[in-house]
Write a protein that holds these residues in place. Structure first.
Motif, PDB file in Angstrom:
ATOM      1  N   ASP A   1     -13.305  -0.618   4.943  1.00 33.61           N
ATOM      2  CA  ASP A   1     -12.380  -0.869   6.050  1.00 33.61           C
ATOM      3  C   ASP A   1     -11.201   0.104   6.019  1.00 33.61           C
ATOM      4  N   PHE A   2     -10.679   0.341   4.814  1.00 29.72           N
ATOM      5  CA  PHE A   2      -9.544   1.252   4.675  1.00 29.72           C
ATOM      6  C   PHE A   2      -9.911   2.651   5.152  1.00 29.72           C
ATOM      7  N   ILE A   3     -11.087   3.135   4.769  1.00 30.60           N
ATOM      8  CA  ILE A   3     -11.529   4.465   5.196  1.00 30.60           C
ATOM      9  C   ILE A   3     -11.681   4.505   6.713  1.00 30.60           C
ATOM     10  N   GLY A   4     -12.129   3.395   7.310  1.00 26.97           N
ATOM     11  CA  GLY A   4     -12.211   3.314   8.758  1.00 26.97           C
ATOM     12  C   GLY A   4     -10.844   3.374   9.411  1.00 26.97           C
ATOM     13  N   ASP A   5      -9.885   2.643   8.866  1.00 26.04           N
ATOM     14  CA  ASP A   5      -8.524   2.690   9.393  1.00 26.04           C
ATOM     15  C   ASP A   5      -7.922   4.079   9.226  1.00 26.04           C
ATOM     16  N   LEU A   6      -8.241   4.741   8.119  1.00 21.96           N
ATOM     17  CA  LEU A   6      -7.769   6.101   7.874  1.00 21.96           C
ATOM     18  C   LEU A   6      -8.305   7.063   8.937  1.00 21.96           C
ATOM     19  N   GLY A   7      -9.491   6.749   9.465  1.00 12.96           N
ATOM     20  CA  GLY A   7     -10.069   7.577  10.513  1.00 12.96           C
ATOM     21  C   GLY A   7      -9.245   7.592  11.784  1.00 12.96           C
ATOM     22  N   MET A   8      -8.343   6.621  11.940  1.00 13.51           N
ATOM     23  CA  MET A   8      -7.474   6.570  13.118  1.00 13.51           C
ATOM     24  C   MET A   8      -6.359   7.617  13.055  1.00 13.51           C
ATOM     25  N   VAL A   9      -6.150   8.217  11.888  1.00 14.75           N
ATOM     26  CA  VAL A   9      -5.087   9.213  11.736  1.00 14.75           C
ATOM     27  C   VAL A   9      -5.426  10.489  12.499  1.00 14.75           C
ATOM     28  N   GLY A  10      -6.719  10.792  12.629  1.00 15.80           N
ATOM     29  CA  GLY A  10      -7.140  11.974  13.370  1.00 15.80           C
ATOM     30  C   GLY A  10      -7.482  13.152  12.493  1.00 15.80           C
ATOM     31  N   ARG A  11      -6.852  13.258  11.330  1.00 16.35           N
ATOM     32  CA  ARG A  11      -7.150  14.284  10.339  1.00 16.35           C
ATOM     33  C   ARG A  11      -7.162  13.626   8.963  1.00 16.35           C
ATOM     34  N   PRO A  12      -7.904  14.166   8.005  1.00 15.73           N
ATOM     35  CA  PRO A  12      -7.886  13.595   6.654  1.00 15.73           C
ATOM     36  C   PRO A  12      -6.489  13.682   6.038  1.00 15.73           C
ATOM     37  N   ILE A  13      -6.156  12.711   5.220  1.00  9.70           N
ATOM     38  CA  ILE A  13      -4.945  12.750   4.408  1.00  9.70           C
ATOM     39  C   ILE A  13      -5.384  12.967   2.967  1.00  9.70           C
ATOM     40  N   VAL A  14      -5.012  14.085   2.405  1.00  8.15           N
ATOM     41  CA  VAL A  14      -5.354  14.360   1.011  1.00  8.15           C
ATOM     42  C   VAL A  14      -4.215  13.831   0.144  1.00  8.15           C
ATOM     43  N   GLY A  15      -4.456  12.663  -0.438  1.00  8.46           N
ATOM     44  CA  GLY A  15      -3.458  12.009  -1.261  1.00  8.46           C
ATOM     45  C   GLY A  15      -4.089  10.855  -2.008  1.00  8.46           C
ATOM     46  N   ALA A  16      -3.318  10.238  -2.901  1.00  5.54           N
ATOM     47  CA  ALA A  16      -3.796   9.107  -3.696  1.00  5.54           C
ATOM     48  C   ALA A  16      -3.233   7.818  -3.109  1.00  5.54           C
TER      49      ALA A  16
ATOM     50  N   ILE B   1       0.859  -1.171   0.000  1.00  5.95           N
ATOM     51  CA  ILE B   1       0.000   0.000   0.000  1.00  5.95           C
ATOM     52  C   ILE B   1       0.898   1.224   0.000  1.00  5.95           C
ATOM     53  N   LYS B   2       0.510   2.238  -0.752  1.00  5.77           N
ATOM     54  CA  LYS B   2       1.296   3.466  -0.808  1.00  5.77           C
ATOM     55  C   LYS B   2       0.365   4.664  -0.915  1.00  5.77           C
ATOM     56  N   VAL B   3       0.918   5.840  -0.589  1.00  7.49           N
ATOM     57  CA  VAL B   3       0.195   7.093  -0.762  1.00  7.49           C
ATOM     58  C   VAL B   3       1.109   8.048  -1.515  1.00  7.49           C
ATOM     59  N   ALA B   4       0.529   8.799  -2.444  1.00  9.25           N
ATOM     60  CA  ALA B   4       1.278   9.730  -3.276  1.00  9.25           C
ATOM     61  C   ALA B   4       0.534  11.069  -3.306  1.00  9.25           C
ATOM     62  N   PRO B   5       1.220  12.141  -3.696  1.00 11.02           N
ATOM     63  CA  PRO B   5       0.567  13.451  -3.751  1.00 11.02           C
ATOM     64  C   PRO B   5      -0.654  13.457  -4.685  1.00 11.02           C
ATOM     65  N   SER B   6      -1.680  14.170  -4.286  1.00  8.69           N
ATOM     66  CA  SER B   6      -2.906  14.297  -5.074  1.00  8.69           C
ATOM     67  C   SER B   6      -3.705  15.470  -4.523  1.00  8.69           C
ATOM     68  N   LYS B   7      -4.541  16.066  -5.362  1.00 10.51           N
ATOM     69  CA  LYS B   7      -5.381  17.177  -4.915  1.00 10.51           C
ATOM     70  C   LYS B   7      -6.656  16.685  -4.236  1.00 10.51           C
ATOM     71  N   LYS B   8      -6.926  15.365  -4.350  1.00  9.61           N
ATOM     72  CA  LYS B   8      -8.100  14.789  -3.718  1.00  9.61           C
ATOM     73  C   LYS B   8      -7.718  13.521  -2.976  1.00  9.61           C
ATOM     74  N   LEU B   9      -8.591  13.099  -2.051  1.00 10.38           N
ATOM     75  CA  LEU B   9      -8.371  11.845  -1.348  1.00 10.38           C
ATOM     76  C   LEU B   9      -8.918  10.723  -2.217  1.00 10.38           C
ATOM     77  N   LYS B  10      -8.009   9.973  -2.830  1.00 13.66           N
ATOM     78  CA  LYS B  10      -8.383   8.915  -3.764  1.00 13.66           C
ATOM     79  C   LYS B  10      -7.881   7.561  -3.253  1.00 13.66           C
TER      80      LYS B  10
END
Length: 308
Positions: A240-255, A145-154
């Protein structure tokens, strides 16, 4: 994405079955002050201890995501956190009288309905988010799994299972409240009959049934109503992924790009990302970028149905 932080207009409650214990669990969601985040409260224990939703408080990813602190835990938090993230709810107190969140129907839809019954209110404080500056990736045993720069949360998610109804499924999704409600929230967790028998025989997943999961034998879906989507399996992995992302505390805007990832690998990526300050910047929108936002709750009849 909402510019203001927001919370619920009023408390709202529900009752369901615990996936692990098979026992009745009572849940209450309460409005919380700005900058509180999501806080879990064990109302069944002396002093009602609190546990923040935070990637560093994830203590187990076996069968579900479990958060804990000072020996107190709450499991199966991912579907509720997914609904909170999908609807853009930043601050809420989650009171539960058991060591787990009720499984409901195995999706996030009951929580979405519950919160829409309460309604949402803007809190006047800007909603900060992480903007991805460079790619971060984790890999393990053929999964990545990876995250890269993006203008939207994809999210671009791929799963693979050796089963004739699944094989390889792939889904691309841009996080948006209406799209989440329509395309993701109703996707149920799934499992295989052979695994459920083993779990039950060993005193695990005692609350798991056809009422709260899609169950497959070697050839077919055993639920009488079948699938809600032809690709419900990968949709639930996105949930499930969006739920796990909720543990970050703030949105991550990235792909995000994920291949066969699950709770454990998701959490590893978020921890690695947050630990590298060169990978992100914390963005605070200016007042001119923040529209007023208040969503009215459902009519009284629907509100009663949501709390029944």
């Amino acid at each position: 994405m909402n510019r203001h932080q927001r919370t619920l207009m009023r408390p709202v409650s529900c009752t369901g079955i615990g996936l692990h214990s098979g026992r009745t669990v009572n849940l209450c969601l309460r409005p919380a002050e700005s900058d509180t985040g999501v806080m879990f409260k064990r109302s069944d224990l002396p002093a009602s201890p609190l546990i923040p939703a935070d990637v560093n408080h994830v203590v187990s990813t076996d069968l579900s995501t479990t958060v804990g602190m000072d020996g107190v835990t709450i499991s199966t938090v991912e579907h509720l956190l997914s609904a909170l993230s999908g609807l853009g709810v930043d601050n809420v107190l989650v009171e539960v009288d058991a060591p787990e969140i009720p499984i409901m129907d195995g999706s996030a839809a009951p929580f979405v309905f519950l919160m829409r019954g309460a309604g949402f209110t803007s809190q006047g404080r800007p909603r900060q988010y992480y903007r991805v500056k460079r790619e971060v990736e984790v890999s393990e045993n053929g999964k990545h799994i990876k995250v890269a720069p993006s203008k939207k949360l994809k999210v671009d998610f791929t799963i693979e299972f050796d089963h004739p109804l699944i094989h390889r499924q792939k889904m691309g999704f841009v996080l948006d409240e209406k799209a989440y409600d329509k395309d993701i929230s109703r996707a149920r967790t799934f499992g295989f009959l052979r695994d459920m028998r083993y779990l039950h025989e060993n005193g695990l997943a005692l609350g798991g049934s056809l009422d709260n999961a899609v169950v497959l034998d070697n050839y077919q879906v055993l639920n009488e109503d079948g699938l809600r989507f032809p690709d419900e399996f990968v949709r639930h992995k996105v949930l499930d992924f969006i739920g796990d992302l909720g543990m970050v505390g703030r949105p991550i805007v990235g792909a995000f790009t994920a291949h066969k990832s699950g709770h454990a690998l998701n959490n590893k990526l978020f921890r690695k990302f947050l630990a590298d300050p060169t990978a992100w910047e914390l963005v605070t929108p200016g007042p001119e970028d923040i529209p007023q936002y208040v969503e009215e709750p459902l009519p009284l009849f629907d509100r009663v149905a949501a709390t029944a």
